[in-house]
Design a protein around this motif. Sequence first.
Motif, PDB file in Angstrom:
ATOM      1  N   PRO A  40       0.806  -1.227   0.000  1.00 21.67           N
ATOM      2  CA  PRO A  40       0.000   0.000   0.000  1.00 21.67           C
ATOM      3  C   PRO A  40       0.835   1.271   0.000  1.00 21.67           C
ATOM      4  CG  PRO A  40      -0.921  -1.577   1.540  1.00 21.67           C
ATOM      5  CD  PRO A  40       0.411  -2.131   1.103  1.00 21.67           C
ATOM      6  N   ALA A  41       1.982   1.240   0.679  1.00 21.22           N
ATOM      7  CA  ALA A  41       2.851   2.426   0.706  1.00 21.22           C
ATOM      8  C   ALA A  41       3.371   2.751  -0.687  1.00 21.22           C
ATOM      9  CB  ALA A  41       4.020   2.196   1.661  1.00 21.22           C
ATOM     10  N   LEU A  42       3.756   1.727  -1.415  1.00 21.30           N
ATOM     11  CA  LEU A  42       4.248   1.942  -2.776  1.00 21.30           C
ATOM     12  C   LEU A  42       3.119   2.372  -3.701  1.00 21.30           C
ATOM     13  CD1 LEU A  42       6.661  -1.102  -2.969  1.00 21.30           C
ATOM     14  CD2 LEU A  42       7.280   1.293  -2.688  1.00 21.30           C
ATOM     15  N   ARG A  43       1.949   1.772  -3.519  1.00 25.99           N
ATOM     16  CA  ARG A  43       0.800   2.164  -4.325  1.00 25.99           C
ATOM     17  C   ARG A  43       0.431   3.627  -4.073  1.00 25.99           C
ATOM     18  NH1 ARG A  43       1.963  -1.998  -6.291  1.00 25.99           N
ATOM     19  NH2 ARG A  43       0.703  -3.877  -6.559  1.00 25.99           N
ATOM     20  N   ALA A  44       0.655   4.077  -2.830  1.00 18.86           N
ATOM     21  CA  ALA A  44       0.279   5.444  -2.462  1.00 18.86           C
ATOM     22  C   ALA A  44       1.261   6.486  -2.984  1.00 18.86           C
ATOM     23  CB  ALA A  44       0.166   5.559  -0.939  1.00 18.86           C
ATOM     24  N   GLY A  45       2.382   6.027  -3.523  1.00 20.51           N
ATOM     25  CA  GLY A  45       3.291   6.975  -4.153  1.00 20.51           C
ATOM     26  C   GLY A  45       4.682   7.070  -3.572  1.00 20.51           C
ATOM     27  N   ALA A  46       5.073   6.148  -2.693  1.00 22.29           N
ATOM     28  CA  ALA A  46       6.429   6.194  -2.147  1.00 22.29           C
ATOM     29  C   ALA A  46       7.463   5.974  -3.245  1.00 22.29           C
ATOM     30  CB  ALA A  46       6.594   5.134  -1.054  1.00 22.29           C
ATOM     31  N   SER A  47       8.572   6.681  -3.155  1.00 22.90           N
ATOM     32  CA  SER A  47       9.655   6.532  -4.130  1.00 22.90           C
ATOM     33  C   SER A  47      10.661   5.473  -3.706  1.00 22.90           C
ATOM     34  CB  SER A  47      10.381   7.867  -4.310  1.00 22.90           C
ATOM     35  OG  SER A  47       9.504   8.867  -4.763  1.00 22.90           O
ATOM     36  N   GLY A  48      10.594   5.071  -2.448  1.00 27.49           N
ATOM     37  CA  GLY A  48      11.522   4.065  -1.958  1.00 27.49           C
ATOM     38  C   GLY A  48      11.077   3.565  -0.600  1.00 27.49           C
ATOM     39  N   TYR A  49      11.658   2.446  -0.171  1.00 27.70           N
ATOM     40  CA  TYR A  49      11.235   1.807   1.069  1.00 27.70           C
ATOM     41  C   TYR A  49      12.444   1.113   1.679  1.00 27.70           C
ATOM     42  CZ  TYR A  49       7.783  -0.727   4.005  1.00 27.70           C
ATOM     43  OH  TYR A  49       7.031  -1.225   5.037  1.00 27.70           O
ATOM     44  N   LEU A  56      14.102   0.163  -3.803  1.00 28.44           N
ATOM     45  CA  LEU A  56      13.470  -0.847  -2.967  1.00 28.44           C
ATOM     46  C   LEU A  56      14.509  -1.870  -2.521  1.00 28.44           C
ATOM     47  CD1 LEU A  56      10.367  -1.611  -5.210  1.00 28.44           C
ATOM     48  CD2 LEU A  56      10.465  -0.016  -3.309  1.00 28.44           C
ATOM     49  N   GLN A  57      14.467  -2.253  -1.254  1.00 36.94           N
ATOM     50  CA  GLN A  57      15.307  -3.355  -0.811  1.00 36.94           C
ATOM     51  C   GLN A  57      14.792  -4.633  -1.472  1.00 36.94           C
ATOM     52  OE1 GLN A  57      15.292  -3.119   3.529  1.00 36.94           O
ATOM     53  NE2 GLN A  57      17.040  -1.736   3.473  1.00 36.94           N
ATOM     54  N   PRO A  58      15.654  -5.616  -1.711  1.00 41.45           N
ATOM     55  CA  PRO A  58      15.274  -6.806  -2.479  1.00 41.45           C
ATOM     56  C   PRO A  58      13.993  -7.475  -2.016  1.00 41.45           C
ATOM     57  CG  PRO A  58      17.631  -6.790  -2.102  1.00 41.45           C
ATOM     58  CD  PRO A  58      17.077  -5.644  -1.314  1.00 41.45           C
TER      59      PRO A  58
END
Length: 214
Positions: free
Chosen positions: A96-105, A129-131
């Motif tokens: 959900p974080a990536l779907r919401a628009g995060a550029s990295g995690y 993104l980490q693997p």
Amino acid sequence: MADKIIRVLLVDDHQVVRRGLRTFLEIQEDIEVVGEASDGAEGVARTEELRPDVVLMDIKMPGTDGIEALRRLRELDNPARILIVTSFTEQRTVVPALRAGASGYVYKDVDPDALAGAIRSVHAGHVLLQPEVAGALLAQEDAGTGTGRGNTLTEREREVLGLIADGRSNREIARALVLSEKTVKTHVSNILMKLDLADRTQAALWAVRHGAVG
């Protein structure tokens, strides 16, 4: 030199975490911490006020969490790049974080120098993104219906997709391919539609997974 400084906002409900991040980041010559926020709502307000280049955002916070803050910033069309820094690794949190628009995690136990590198990477326009995070997103992609993925992209669309995977913005793609930004936007929309993807992050991962890079 001043125009190369990356302006960073810290959003985390733990003061100790914010203090630790600030202490480390302030010794980086090209990174400046311009402010802090203790929850998502304050993070959105401070992002609008300070216009940082990169926001380090926790996910689990009281009140407005990081994912809702991301959604609000997307609605406001704020240009800040959002790097999620959290201790939560579950797919139900990551995706959900990536779907919401995060550029990295990245995770909070990330090596400090790697965190600085992550900030520079997302600021440069890359998806970071980490693997295991990329694996979670790709796993959900594989679980989807796949509607439209069999459609063949045109040669130009493949070129655009490869540049998306390289972290290029629409403006950079337009310059590289000698196209107008409007034309690039049309190509991006067609790519997402044909591959049945929701956003550029999914497109970048799809390109890597299916050998459409390089």
